[in-house]
Design a protein around this motif. Structure first.
Motif, PDB file in Angstrom:
ATOM      1  N   GLU A  35      30.964  40.449  45.523  1.00 51.23           N
ATOM      2  CA  GLU A  35      30.758  39.584  44.627  1.00 51.23           C
ATOM      3  C   GLU A  35      32.301  38.750  44.510  1.00 51.23           C
ATOM      4  OE1 GLU A  35      31.089  39.351  40.558  1.00 51.23           O
ATOM      5  OE2 GLU A  35      29.140  40.366  40.498  1.00 51.23           O
ATOM      6  N   LEU A  36      33.490  38.808  44.891  1.00 50.78           N
ATOM      7  CA  LEU A  36      34.753  39.084  44.824  1.00 50.78           C
ATOM      8  C   LEU A  36      34.811  38.306  45.933  1.00 50.78           C
ATOM      9  CD1 LEU A  36      37.374  38.380  42.973  1.00 50.78           C
ATOM     10  CD2 LEU A  36      38.273  40.715  44.469  1.00 50.78           C
ATOM     11  N   GLU A  37      34.740  38.299  47.514  1.00 52.53           N
ATOM     12  CA  GLU A  37      34.883  37.919  48.642  1.00 52.53           C
ATOM     13  C   GLU A  37      34.159  36.526  49.357  1.00 52.53           C
ATOM     14  OE1 GLU A  37      33.803  41.337  51.288  1.00 52.53           O
ATOM     15  OE2 GLU A  37      35.925  42.231  50.974  1.00 52.53           O
ATOM     16  N   VAL A  38      32.996  37.503  47.629  1.00 52.05           N
ATOM     17  CA  VAL A  38      32.024  35.520  48.326  1.00 52.05           C
ATOM     18  C   VAL A  38      33.032  34.517  47.576  1.00 52.05           C
ATOM     19  CG1 VAL A  38      29.886  34.504  47.756  1.00 52.05           C
ATOM     20  CG2 VAL A  38      30.179  36.737  48.718  1.00 52.05           C
ATOM     21  N   ALA A  39      33.247  35.025  46.493  1.00 49.88           N
ATOM     22  CA  ALA A  39      33.994  34.099  44.618  1.00 49.88           C
ATOM     23  C   ALA A  39      34.659  33.124  45.626  1.00 49.88           C
ATOM     24  CB  ALA A  39      34.479  34.299  43.796  1.00 49.88           C
ATOM     25  N   LYS A  40      35.928  34.235  46.151  1.00 50.92           N
ATOM     26  CA  LYS A  40      36.738  33.589  46.793  1.00 50.92           C
ATOM     27  C   LYS A  40      36.375  32.923  48.068  1.00 50.92           C
ATOM     28  CE  LYS A  40      40.401  37.520  45.955  1.00 50.92           C
ATOM     29  NZ  LYS A  40      40.896  38.734  46.695  1.00 50.92           N
ATOM     30  N   ASN A  41      35.318  33.076  48.977  1.00 52.67           N
ATOM     31  CA  ASN A  41      35.061  32.152  50.609  1.00 52.67           C
ATOM     32  C   ASN A  41      34.697  31.160  49.596  1.00 52.67           C
ATOM     33  OD1 ASN A  41      34.624  32.076  53.324  1.00 52.67           O
ATOM     34  ND2 ASN A  41      32.812  32.180  52.262  1.00 52.67           N
ATOM     35  N   ALA A  47      31.400  34.335  37.902  1.00 55.25           N
ATOM     36  CA  ALA A  47      29.781  33.865  37.476  1.00 55.25           C
ATOM     37  C   ALA A  47      29.540  33.541  38.198  1.00 55.25           C
ATOM     38  CB  ALA A  47      30.512  33.308  36.258  1.00 55.25           C
ATOM     39  N   PRO A  48      29.098  32.714  39.382  1.00 56.24           N
ATOM     40  CA  PRO A  48      28.014  32.746  39.995  1.00 56.24           C
ATOM     41  C   PRO A  48      27.446  32.551  41.403  1.00 56.24           C
ATOM     42  CG  PRO A  48      29.330  31.177  39.741  1.00 56.24           C
ATOM     43  CD  PRO A  48      30.314  31.554  38.588  1.00 56.24           C
ATOM     44  N   VAL A  49      28.606  33.760  41.433  1.00 56.37           N
ATOM     45  CA  VAL A  49      28.514  34.327  42.283  1.00 56.37           C
ATOM     46  C   VAL A  49      27.367  35.209  42.366  1.00 56.37           C
ATOM     47  CG1 VAL A  49      29.366  36.221  44.469  1.00 56.37           C
ATOM     48  CG2 VAL A  49      30.041  33.553  43.765  1.00 56.37           C
ATOM     49  N   GLU A  51      25.639  35.773  39.527  1.00 52.73           N
ATOM     50  CA  GLU A  51      24.180  34.632  39.158  1.00 52.73           C
ATOM     51  C   GLU A  51      23.335  34.981  40.668  1.00 52.73           C
ATOM     52  OE1 GLU A  51      23.886  31.258  37.235  1.00 52.73           O
ATOM     53  OE2 GLU A  51      25.443  31.967  35.828  1.00 52.73           O
ATOM     54  N   ALA A  52      24.106  34.208  41.712  1.00 50.58           N
ATOM     55  CA  ALA A  52      23.185  34.153  42.864  1.00 50.58           C
ATOM     56  C   ALA A  52      22.626  35.480  43.897  1.00 50.58           C
ATOM     57  CB  ALA A  52      24.695  34.339  43.822  1.00 50.58           C
ATOM     58  N   PHE A  53      23.479  36.428  43.205  1.00 52.26           N
ATOM     59  CA  PHE A  53      23.224  38.247  43.680  1.00 52.26           C
ATOM     60  C   PHE A  53      21.822  38.445  42.634  1.00 52.26           C
ATOM     61  CE2 PHE A  53      26.866  40.753  44.936  1.00 52.26           C
ATOM     62  CZ  PHE A  53      27.731  39.275  46.521  1.00 52.26           C
ATOM     63  N   LEU A  54      22.181  38.209  42.028  1.00 49.94           N
ATOM     64  CA  LEU A  54      20.625  38.280  41.064  1.00 49.94           C
ATOM     65  C   LEU A  54      19.739  37.298  41.634  1.00 49.94           C
ATOM     66  CD1 LEU A  54      22.267  38.285  36.790  1.00 49.94           C
ATOM     67  CD2 LEU A  54      21.389  39.937  38.689  1.00 49.94           C
ATOM     68  N   LYS A  55      19.543  36.322  41.950  1.00 53.67           N
ATOM     69  CA  LYS A  55      18.650  35.404  42.633  1.00 53.67           C
ATOM     70  C   LYS A  55      18.340  36.096  43.804  1.00 53.67           C
ATOM     71  CE  LYS A  55      19.786  31.025  40.050  1.00 53.67           C
ATOM     72  NZ  LYS A  55      19.769  30.069  40.292  1.00 53.67           N
TER      73      LYS A  55
END
Length: 227
Positions: A35-41, A47-49, A51-55
């Motif tokens: 999650e943290l790596e995707v957010a940084k990327n 928070a939106p990451v 939510e994306a993971f849940l989808k």
């Protein structure tokens, strides 16, 4: 002063970006996503990451293992076989509804998608033939005009595309084969031949199933792709 309209939330944009990477095999089964790596990327908060993971989890594209993290999901051979069985049932229903609502314009659109497949096959263009293939079948579902059926197809098509991308290097030795197996379906639509269309569709799916049966398991494909 013009007001800008944002059509999609951050979480939806991240979800779609990650979904496409998973479908195309850029993120392989078993790969861990953090999650943290995707957010940084993407330059966003977590928070939106999240939510994306849940989808992604709702579409079975990722799985979360307690105390280990989130990983790209894999397919068992049984799951793949069940997908083909389910598709035969669902799309046959879509074809029947489509025939009840079919117009000359619908047939022309199917013909155009088939022509795109033919051209992509000649040019050996993997991405374009995949898109044209999906557009062809999506058109059938749109013509069927059934909201819940379309929702099912959206999820089903993402799973089928993942399998196709993972095995594309050996799925079709000649991409023109993919266009060729759609031609009887198109011809049946043109002739308004419902029984012929259903038969051609079953032949199409069973051909893919037979091709898949001769391939290595998805875990073996994954291993080969990481070499």
């Amino acid at each position: 002063m013009k007001n800008s309209i944002v059509n999609k939330t951050l979480s939806e944009q991240i979800f779609e970006a990650l979904r496409e990477k998973i479908i195309k095999g850029e993120l392989q089964p078993g790969d861990r996503i953090v999650e943290l790596e995707v957010a940084k990327n993407y330059g966003v908060s977590q928070a939106p990451v999240r939510e994306a993971f849940l989808k992604l989890a709702e579409e079975d594209l990722v799985v979360t293992q307690r105390n280990k993290g989130t990983f790209i999901s894999n397919f068992s051979l049984d799951e793949i076989d069940q997908l083909y069985d389910f598709r035969l049932t669902v799309e046959e229903f879509a074809i029947k509804r489509a025939f009840e609502r079919l117009t000359d314009e619908d047939i022309e659109e199917l013909k155009n998608y088939h022509n795109e497949m033919v051209l992509a096959g000649v040019n050996n263009d993997l991405e374009k033939i995949r898109i044209a293939d999906e557009d062809f079948h999506t058109k059938i579902y749109k013509t069927a005009d059934h909201k819940f059926l379309s929702n099912v197809w959206e999820t089903l098509s993402s799973k089928l595309s993942r399998i196709w991308y993972l095995n594309s290097q050996v799925y079709f030795t000649d991409l023109s084969e993919l266009a060729n197996i759609h031609e009887p379906i198109l011809r049946a639509f043109q002739n308004r031949d419902l029984d012929g269309c259903i038969h051609a569709f079953h032949e199409h799916v069973n051909y893919e199933r037979q091709q898949r049966a001769s391939l290595p398991s998805s875990s073996e494909v994954q291993s080969n792709n990481h070499k």
